[in-house]
Design a protein around this motif. Structure first.
Motif, PDB file in Angstrom:
ATOM      1  N   VAL A   1       0.763  -1.162  -0.016  1.00  0.00           N
ATOM      2  CA  VAL A   1       0.100   0.104  -0.042  1.00  0.00           C
ATOM      3  C   VAL A   1       1.016   1.054   0.108  1.00  0.00           C
ATOM      4  O   VAL A   1       0.671   2.331  -0.631  1.00  0.00           O
ATOM      5  CB  VAL A   1      -0.917  -0.076   1.114  1.00  0.00           C
ATOM      6  N   LEU A   2       1.896   1.271   0.718  1.00  0.00           N
ATOM      7  CA  LEU A   2       2.852   2.480   0.670  1.00  0.00           C
ATOM      8  C   LEU A   2       3.330   2.607  -0.762  1.00  0.00           C
ATOM      9  O   LEU A   2       3.485   3.833  -1.058  1.00  0.00           O
ATOM     10  CB  LEU A   2       4.163   2.291   1.830  1.00  0.00           C
ATOM     11  N   LEU A   3       3.831   1.561  -1.235  1.00  0.00           N
ATOM     12  CA  LEU A   3       4.469   1.672  -2.585  1.00  0.00           C
ATOM     13  C   LEU A   3       3.685   2.001  -3.408  1.00  0.00           C
ATOM     14  O   LEU A   3       3.706   3.125  -4.429  1.00  0.00           O
ATOM     15  CB  LEU A   3       5.258   0.584  -2.990  1.00  0.00           C
ATOM     16  N   VAL A   4       2.510   1.630  -3.624  1.00  0.00           N
ATOM     17  CA  VAL A   4       1.501   1.876  -4.643  1.00  0.00           C
ATOM     18  C   VAL A   4       0.802   3.142  -4.447  1.00  0.00           C
ATOM     19  O   VAL A   4       0.656   3.984  -5.503  1.00  0.00           O
ATOM     20  CB  VAL A   4       0.532   0.927  -4.899  1.00  0.00           C
ATOM     21  N   PHE A   5       0.181   3.480  -3.295  1.00  0.00           N
ATOM     22  CA  PHE A   5      -0.456   4.778  -2.850  1.00  0.00           C
ATOM     23  C   PHE A   5       0.379   6.013  -3.176  1.00  0.00           C
ATOM     24  O   PHE A   5      -0.074   6.899  -3.952  1.00  0.00           O
ATOM     25  CB  PHE A   5      -1.000   4.725  -1.601  1.00  0.00           C
ATOM     26  N   ILE A   6       1.401   6.003  -2.760  1.00  0.00           N
ATOM     27  CA  ILE A   6       2.471   7.124  -3.029  1.00  0.00           C
ATOM     28  C   ILE A   6       2.735   7.479  -4.310  1.00  0.00           C
ATOM     29  O   ILE A   6       2.663   8.470  -4.849  1.00  0.00           O
ATOM     30  CB  ILE A   6       3.767   6.983  -2.032  1.00  0.00           C
ATOM     31  N   ASP A   7       3.003   6.272  -5.191  1.00  0.00           N
ATOM     32  CA  ASP A   7       3.430   6.589  -6.535  1.00  0.00           C
ATOM     33  C   ASP A   7       2.137   6.996  -7.383  1.00  0.00           C
ATOM     34  O   ASP A   7       2.385   7.935  -8.200  1.00  0.00           O
ATOM     35  CB  ASP A   7       4.032   5.109  -7.091  1.00  0.00           C
ATOM     36  N   CYS A   8       1.041   6.324  -7.023  1.00  0.00           N
ATOM     37  CA  CYS A   8      -0.158   6.865  -7.712  1.00  0.00           C
ATOM     38  C   CYS A   8      -0.615   8.429  -7.439  1.00  0.00           C
ATOM     39  O   CYS A   8      -1.190   9.157  -8.664  1.00  0.00           O
ATOM     40  CB  CYS A   8      -1.330   5.775  -7.531  1.00  0.00           C
ATOM     41  N   VAL A   9      -0.450   8.576  -6.314  1.00  0.00           N
ATOM     42  CA  VAL A   9      -0.964  10.063  -5.962  1.00  0.00           C
ATOM     43  C   VAL A   9      -0.201  11.198  -6.770  1.00  0.00           C
ATOM     44  O   VAL A   9      -0.874  11.984  -7.182  1.00  0.00           O
ATOM     45  CB  VAL A   9      -0.794  10.105  -4.678  1.00  0.00           C
ATOM     46  N   GLY A  10       0.952  10.904  -6.724  1.00  0.00           N
ATOM     47  CA  GLY A  10       1.922  11.963  -7.160  1.00  0.00           C
ATOM     48  C   GLY A  10       2.173  11.921  -8.842  1.00  0.00           C
ATOM     49  O   GLY A  10       2.939  12.443  -9.373  1.00  0.00           O
ATOM     50  N   ASP A  11       1.679  10.656  -9.375  1.00  0.00           N
ATOM     51  CA  ASP A  11       1.974  10.483 -11.012  1.00  0.00           C
ATOM     52  C   ASP A  11       1.200  11.266 -11.715  1.00  0.00           C
ATOM     53  O   ASP A  11       0.007  11.277 -11.730  1.00  0.00           O
ATOM     54  CB  ASP A  11       1.802   8.873 -11.157  1.00  0.00           C
ATOM     55  N   PRO A  12       1.933  12.175 -12.594  1.00  0.00           N
ATOM     56  CA  PRO A  12       1.337  12.801 -13.794  1.00  0.00           C
ATOM     57  C   PRO A  12       1.016  12.175 -14.991  1.00  0.00           C
ATOM     58  O   PRO A  12       0.685  12.821 -15.884  1.00  0.00           O
ATOM     59  CB  PRO A  12       2.225  13.949 -13.847  1.00  0.00           C
ATOM     60  N   VAL A  13       1.885  11.062 -15.220  1.00  0.00           N
ATOM     61  CA  VAL A  13       1.928  10.314 -16.533  1.00  0.00           C
ATOM     62  C   VAL A  13       0.592   9.710 -17.155  1.00  0.00           C
ATOM     63  O   VAL A  13       0.210   9.935 -18.096  1.00  0.00           O
ATOM     64  CB  VAL A  13       3.111   9.342 -16.814  1.00  0.00           C
ATOM     65  N   ASN A  14      -0.056   8.785 -16.063  1.00  0.00           N
ATOM     66  CA  ASN A  14      -1.193   8.188 -16.400  1.00  0.00           C
ATOM     67  C   ASN A  14      -2.292   9.155 -16.959  1.00  0.00           C
ATOM     68  O   ASN A  14      -3.050   8.982 -17.723  1.00  0.00           O
ATOM     69  CB  ASN A  14      -1.641   7.308 -15.492  1.00  0.00           C
ATOM     70  N   SER A  15      -2.480  10.038 -15.792  1.00  0.00           N
ATOM     71  CA  SER A  15      -3.586  11.048 -16.021  1.00  0.00           C
ATOM     72  C   SER A  15      -3.543  12.139 -17.329  1.00  0.00           C
ATOM     73  O   SER A  15      -4.313  12.449 -17.978  1.00  0.00           O
ATOM     74  CB  SER A  15      -3.725  12.007 -14.784  1.00  0.00           C
ATOM     75  N   ALA A  16      -2.072  12.288 -17.829  1.00  0.00           N
ATOM     76  CA  ALA A  16      -1.736  12.959 -18.925  1.00  0.00           C
ATOM     77  C   ALA A  16      -1.834  12.029 -20.293  1.00  0.00           C
ATOM     78  O   ALA A  16      -2.562  12.520 -21.205  1.00  0.00           O
ATOM     79  CB  ALA A  16      -0.356  13.654 -18.763  1.00  0.00           C
ATOM     80  N   LEU A  17      -1.721  10.972 -20.064  1.00  0.00           N
ATOM     81  CA  LEU A  17      -1.611   9.900 -21.362  1.00  0.00           C
ATOM     82  C   LEU A  17      -3.191   9.262 -21.338  1.00  0.00           C
ATOM     83  O   LEU A  17      -3.566   9.166 -22.600  1.00  0.00           O
ATOM     84  CB  LEU A  17      -0.741   9.083 -21.490  1.00  0.00           C
ATOM     85  N   LEU A  18      -3.578   8.973 -20.466  1.00  0.00           N
ATOM     86  CA  LEU A  18      -4.972   8.034 -20.362  1.00  0.00           C
ATOM     87  C   LEU A  18      -6.199   8.825 -20.190  1.00  0.00           C
ATOM     88  O   LEU A  18      -7.279   8.413 -20.331  1.00  0.00           O
ATOM     89  CB  LEU A  18      -4.846   6.842 -19.403  1.00  0.00           C
ATOM     90  N   GLY A  19      -5.938  10.073 -19.326  1.00  0.00           N
ATOM     91  CA  GLY A  19      -7.225  10.853 -19.095  1.00  0.00           C
ATOM     92  C   GLY A  19      -7.449  12.028 -19.858  1.00  0.00           C
ATOM     93  O   GLY A  19      -7.160  12.174 -21.041  1.00  0.00           O
ATOM     94  N   GLY A  20      -8.387  12.988 -19.571  1.00  0.00           N
ATOM     95  CA  GLY A  20      -8.782  14.141 -20.230  1.00  0.00           C
ATOM     96  C   GLY A  20      -8.779  15.340 -19.485  1.00  0.00           C
ATOM     97  O   GLY A  20      -8.169  15.416 -18.324  1.00  0.00           O
ATOM     98  N   THR A  21      -9.730  16.176 -19.694  1.00  0.00           N
ATOM     99  CA  THR A  21      -9.593  17.631 -18.938  1.00  0.00           C
ATOM    100  C   THR A  21     -10.329  17.410 -17.497  1.00  0.00           C
ATOM    101  O   THR A  21      -9.903  18.316 -16.773  1.00  0.00           O
ATOM    102  CB  THR A  21     -10.566  18.625 -19.689  1.00  0.00           C
ATOM    103  N   ASN A  22     -11.093  16.441 -17.545  1.00  0.00           N
ATOM    104  CA  ASN A  22     -11.865  16.023 -16.236  1.00  0.00           C
ATOM    105  C   ASN A  22     -10.858  15.116 -15.125  1.00  0.00           C
ATOM    106  O   ASN A  22     -11.529  14.589 -14.125  1.00  0.00           O
ATOM    107  CB  ASN A  22     -13.048  15.629 -16.383  1.00  0.00           C
ATOM    108  N   THR A  23      -9.852  14.841 -15.787  1.00  0.00           N
ATOM    109  CA  THR A  23      -8.795  14.074 -14.815  1.00  0.00           C
ATOM    110  C   THR A  23      -7.710  14.649 -14.703  1.00  0.00           C
ATOM    111  O   THR A  23      -6.826  13.803 -14.007  1.00  0.00           O
ATOM    112  CB  THR A  23      -8.874  12.525 -15.679  1.00  0.00           C
ATOM    113  N   TYR A  24      -7.490  15.883 -14.549  1.00  0.00           N
ATOM    114  CA  TYR A  24      -6.384  16.567 -14.180  1.00  0.00           C
ATOM    115  C   TYR A  24      -6.071  16.650 -12.640  1.00  0.00           C
ATOM    116  O   TYR A  24      -6.673  16.478 -11.904  1.00  0.00           O
ATOM    117  CB  TYR A  24      -6.478  18.110 -14.490  1.00  0.00           C
ATOM    118  N   THR A  25      -4.772  15.839 -12.330  1.00  0.00           N
ATOM    119  CA  THR A  25      -4.429  15.773 -11.168  1.00  0.00           C
ATOM    120  C   THR A  25      -3.487  16.692 -10.569  1.00  0.00           C
ATOM    121  O   THR A  25      -2.808  17.554 -11.369  1.00  0.00           O
ATOM    122  CB  THR A  25      -3.741  14.260 -11.155  1.00  0.00           C
TER     123      THR A  25
END
Length: 306
Positions: free
Chosen positions: A233-257
């Motif tokens: 949980v520590l490894l995955v949660f920390i990495d996912c919260v601060g990740d800009p790549v997935n939201s930029a490549l797989l997301g849209g205007t309503n998934t800005y993180t």
């Protein structure tokens, strides 16, 4: 007589020296880890805090002015809802972490208890085979797979499970899927390490005491693997919260993180103080959440992973 008379004195002097060496050895060994944390963790945090308190602009430069107002401005500016970005990132992190637990625990359990020793290493290598490809490249490939004309949507439409306007790419589901996919191995490995240390005879003993397979798993295997889930949980949660790549490549205007906001503030708008302030806020929020999580879940058996 002199030698015999001085021997006790020498022994009495050497004993405190030996005790002092034994007591100081752990502290000396910890110097390496302490120095590593100071150089690569504490110093960057302090540097980010100092930069966040600067004022200026990219043309004239930035100067340190104790500008604490930058923190209050982050959450009162109606044009840039940073609080929304932060809450959205936390939601994506929680959702992706839950997905990795649901998918990763059975995988780790299967490798630990259901295959022979000769197949464990090859199966673990298959879990990490995606890391042989660049993080950005494999995420971008999923953008093609999940696109409106991609194979996933086309198959769903072909079998009648999706309409013509159905889309996956650009949604929160696509971002959560990308986060979970890229970080799945970080959940599987620590859970596997915890399961591998469990004596299989404990399950057999539970069955001998008339506990079914589900009850035996719930009361023996799952509690004993808690340290692996905690580490994952520590490894995955920390990495996912601060990740800009997935939201930029797989997301849209309503998934800005918040990760995208930090990246854009730093490299796009060159607002270094804003980017540093956002990073500091994110670190503080994550620290509080993880501290509460550690207190609630307990960390007494984390040393089993070492």
């Amino acid at each position: 007589m002199t030698a015999l008379g001085t021997a006790p004195g020498l022994g009495a002097t050497a004993a405190p020296i030996r005790r002092g060496r034994r007591r100081s050895t752990p502290f000396l060994l910890a110097l390496v880890g302490t120095a590593y944390l100071a150089v690569f963790f504490v110093i960057p945090l302090l540097s980010g805090l100092i930069v966040s308190l600067m004022s200026g602009n990219p043309n004239d430069g930035y100067t340190f002015t104790w500008n604490f107002g930058v923190y209050s401005a982050l959450f009162v500016d109606p044009q840039v809802p940073y609080l929304t970005f932060l809450l959205r990132s936390l939601w994506y992190g929680v959702a992706a972490t839950l997905v990795t637990i649901v998918v990763g625990y059975p995988v780790a359990y299967f490798i630990a208890f259901r295959v022979s020793a000769r197949w464990k290493s090859p199966l673990l290598m298959l879990v990490f085979v995606s890391f042989l490809v660049s993080f950005v490249i494999r995420t971008d490939m999923w953008a093609f797979v999940l696109a409106s004309q991609g194979p996933v949507v086309t198959v769903l439409q072909g079998i009648g499970l999706a309409g013509k306007d159905f889309q996956i790419l650009g949604t929160s589901g696509a971002v959560i899927f990308g986060d979970a996919y890229n970080d799945l191995a970080f959940m599987v490995l620590p859970i596997y390490a915890a399961l591998e240390r469990i004596d299989p005879r404990l399950g057999e003993a539970a069955n001998d005491l008339y506990a079914g397979k589900v009850r035996a798993f719930w009361h023996t295997t799952l509690p004993l693997s808690r340290s692996g889930v905690f580490a994952g949980v520590l490894l995955v949660f920390i990495d996912c919260v601060g990740d800009p790549v997935n939201s930029a490549l797989l997301g849209g205007t309503n998934t800005y993180t918040i990760g995208q906001a930090i990246q854009d503030a730093y490299s796009g708008n060159q607002q270094y103080n804003v980017a540093a302030a956002l990073s500091t806020v994110l670190m503080v929020v994550l620290g509080i959440i993880l501290f509460v999580y550690a207190r609630v879940s307990g960390t007494d058996d984390l040393e089993d992973l070492v």
